[in-house]
Write an enzyme that holds these catalytic residues in place. Structure first.
Site, PDB file in Angstrom:
ATOM      1  N   ASP A 123       0.796  -1.225   0.000  1.00  0.00           N
ATOM      2  CA  ASP A 123       0.000   0.000   0.000  1.00  0.00           C
ATOM      3  C   ASP A 123       0.830   1.277   0.000  1.00  0.00           C
ATOM      4  O   ASP A 123       0.269   2.373  -0.150  1.00  0.00           O
ATOM      5  CB  ASP A 123      -0.963   0.006   1.191  1.00  0.00           C
ATOM      6  CG  ASP A 123      -2.039  -1.056   1.034  1.00  0.00           C
ATOM      7  OD1 ASP A 123      -2.512  -1.230  -0.103  1.00  0.00           O
ATOM      8  OD2 ASP A 123      -2.378  -1.723   2.028  1.00  0.00           O
ATOM      9  N   ASP A 182      -5.787  -4.957  -6.621  1.00  0.00           N
ATOM     10  CA  ASP A 182      -5.546  -3.575  -6.184  1.00  0.00           C
ATOM     11  C   ASP A 182      -4.092  -3.135  -6.440  1.00  0.00           C
ATOM     12  O   ASP A 182      -3.798  -1.958  -6.629  1.00  0.00           O
ATOM     13  CB  ASP A 182      -5.815  -3.408  -4.678  1.00  0.00           C
ATOM     14  CG  ASP A 182      -6.975  -4.239  -4.158  1.00  0.00           C
ATOM     15  OD1 ASP A 182      -7.255  -5.301  -4.735  1.00  0.00           O
ATOM     16  OD2 ASP A 182      -7.574  -3.850  -3.157  1.00  0.00           O
TER      17      ASP A 182
END
Ligand code: GLY
Length: 404
Positions: A123, A182
């Site tokens: 992330d 993602d």
């Protein structure tokens, strides 16, 4: 006979005039999207000033969502979404040049800086590229270069050349080398780092990841799995499952939108035709899906149980709009028009009271009705920073189109 012909002609004329009057009336009612966007940006500045006044004294905190009582909940910079709020402020500054918003953007961006050292998950791309990446792009603040490059190096440590992919999350009992769709979004950090440093290893990692994801995450209808876990020794996929979708074989809405956006972005950055083709295929899957609602804001999963009463995920709609506007620039007519028409509907929907908050409401976030993770009953039907981020991005992208 003559009289009858005259009568028929008169009836036709009246019909024609009525029909045109009707058309003009309904055309007059449709507000130009550019005007809606200007109003919405002005609203969003006011809303985010309220948010920033609340956030300023909360050192080291970033807004996350609201709780059941409607109160703001925050996170520290470790939460995967920490970069979106500073990113929203940068977009608002870009769109309005409001100096107060710029001040807030700088302060909130600084709150995320320590994440440039994050190597425990993928992330870091979201966190640093949305905050520092936008700050650098918009202001050319030289000190942000180092942050981006350090973050890209941190992300690169998660790339195993034997597998050819960045590992999204740590290994667990279920998954030895989990890669989630993602992750395509985090490649933008690598591509920005490549442009800044000319270090081709960033480029090679991003291309390898995008290629292998295309091969193993996608089904024949161009929907995708959420999680593919690999054998770290052989690089072969071991298991294909979901984490946030309805079931393993379903099409989790945000995941489909991450893929659409990710391949469009990879085409922009590499000009490799295979990424453009992939993005076009994904767009066809989404746009032709029988479960895409009339307002074009997807249910949280295209195969969610209970459709048409299933919850919507406005964040997926915002992401789709932003990606489709960009993709429309890379294709010919009539495809470009088709993509833009859907994106326009999405922006109109998100800008309506059905999805956009009133001033001071919704915990000072902009967009309502998002779903974080339905299977975990986490953040269901709430505001989320990434919905605001991609909504603002979509509006700016639309404003910057040469022709509407
Ligand atoms: N893991 C990122 C998302 O919820 O889309």
């Amino acid at each position: 006979m003559k009289k009858t012909i005259l009568c028929v002609l008169a009836v036709c004329m009246i019909g024609f005039i009525n029909c045109n009057a009707q058309k003009m009336k309904s055309a007059a009612k449709v507000e130009p999207l550019t005007r809606i966007i200007d109003q919405s940006l002005a609203f969003s500045v006011k809303q985010y000033k309220l948010m920033s006044e609340v956030m300023l004294p909360k050192t080291d905190s970033l807004p996350r969502t609201i709780d059941k009582a409607g109160h703001l909940t925050t996170s520290d910079s470790r939460w995967w979404c920490s970069g979106f709020y500073p990113g929203c402020l940068w977009y608002l500054y870009e769109g309005t040049k409001d100096p107060m918003i710029k001040k807030y953007a700088k302060v909130m961006t600084a709150r995320v800086e320590r994440e440039k050292f994050t190597t425990s998950n993928h992330d870091v791309g979201f966190m640093i590229n949305c905050s520092f990446g936008n700050g650098l792009r918009i202001t050319n603040e030289k000190s942000y270069n180092e942050v981006l490059l350090t973050a890209a190096k941190s992300l690169s440590t998660r790339f195993n050349p034997k597998v050819g992919l960045i590992q999204s999350w740590g290994a667990n009992a279920k998954w030895k080398y989990p890669v989630i769709i993602d992750n395509m979004m985090n490649l933008e950090l690598l591509m920005n780092a490549f442009k800044l440093s000319h270090d081709s290893s960033f480029y090679k990692i991003a291309v390898s990841h995008a290629d292998k994801t295309m091969k193993n995450h996608y089904r024949s209808d161009y929907s995708c799995y959420h999680v593919v876990s690999y054998n770290p020794e052989t690089g072969e996929p071991m298991i294909k499952q979901t984490h946030q979708g309805a079931f393993d074989e379903s099409a989790w809405a945000r995941g489909q939108a991450w893929g659409l956006y990710g391949y469009t972005m990879m085409y922009r950055e590499t000009k490799l035709d295979r990424y453009l083709q992939q993005a076009k295929h994904i767009a066809e899957f989404l746009l032709n899906h029988p479960n895409l609602p009339v307002d074009k804001i997807p249910y949280w999963d295209f195969n969610a149980p209970g459709i048409p009463d299933a919850k919507r995920d406005a964040s997926a709609g915002a992401l789709m709009a932003s990606a489709l506007i960009e993709l429309s620039q890379y294709v010919d007519q009539p495809l470009a028009k088709k993509y833009l028409a859907v994106a326009e509907t999405e922006i109109r929907s998100l800008s309506s009271p059905a999805y956009r908050a009133p001033l001071g409401g919704n915990g000072n976030f902009i967009i309502k009705h998002n779903v974080g993770s339905m299977p975990h009953n986490s953040e269901v039907d709430v505001p989320l920073t990434y919905a605001d981020y991609y909504y603002l991005e979509a509006m700016l992208r639309y404003k910057n189109l040469k022709k509407h």
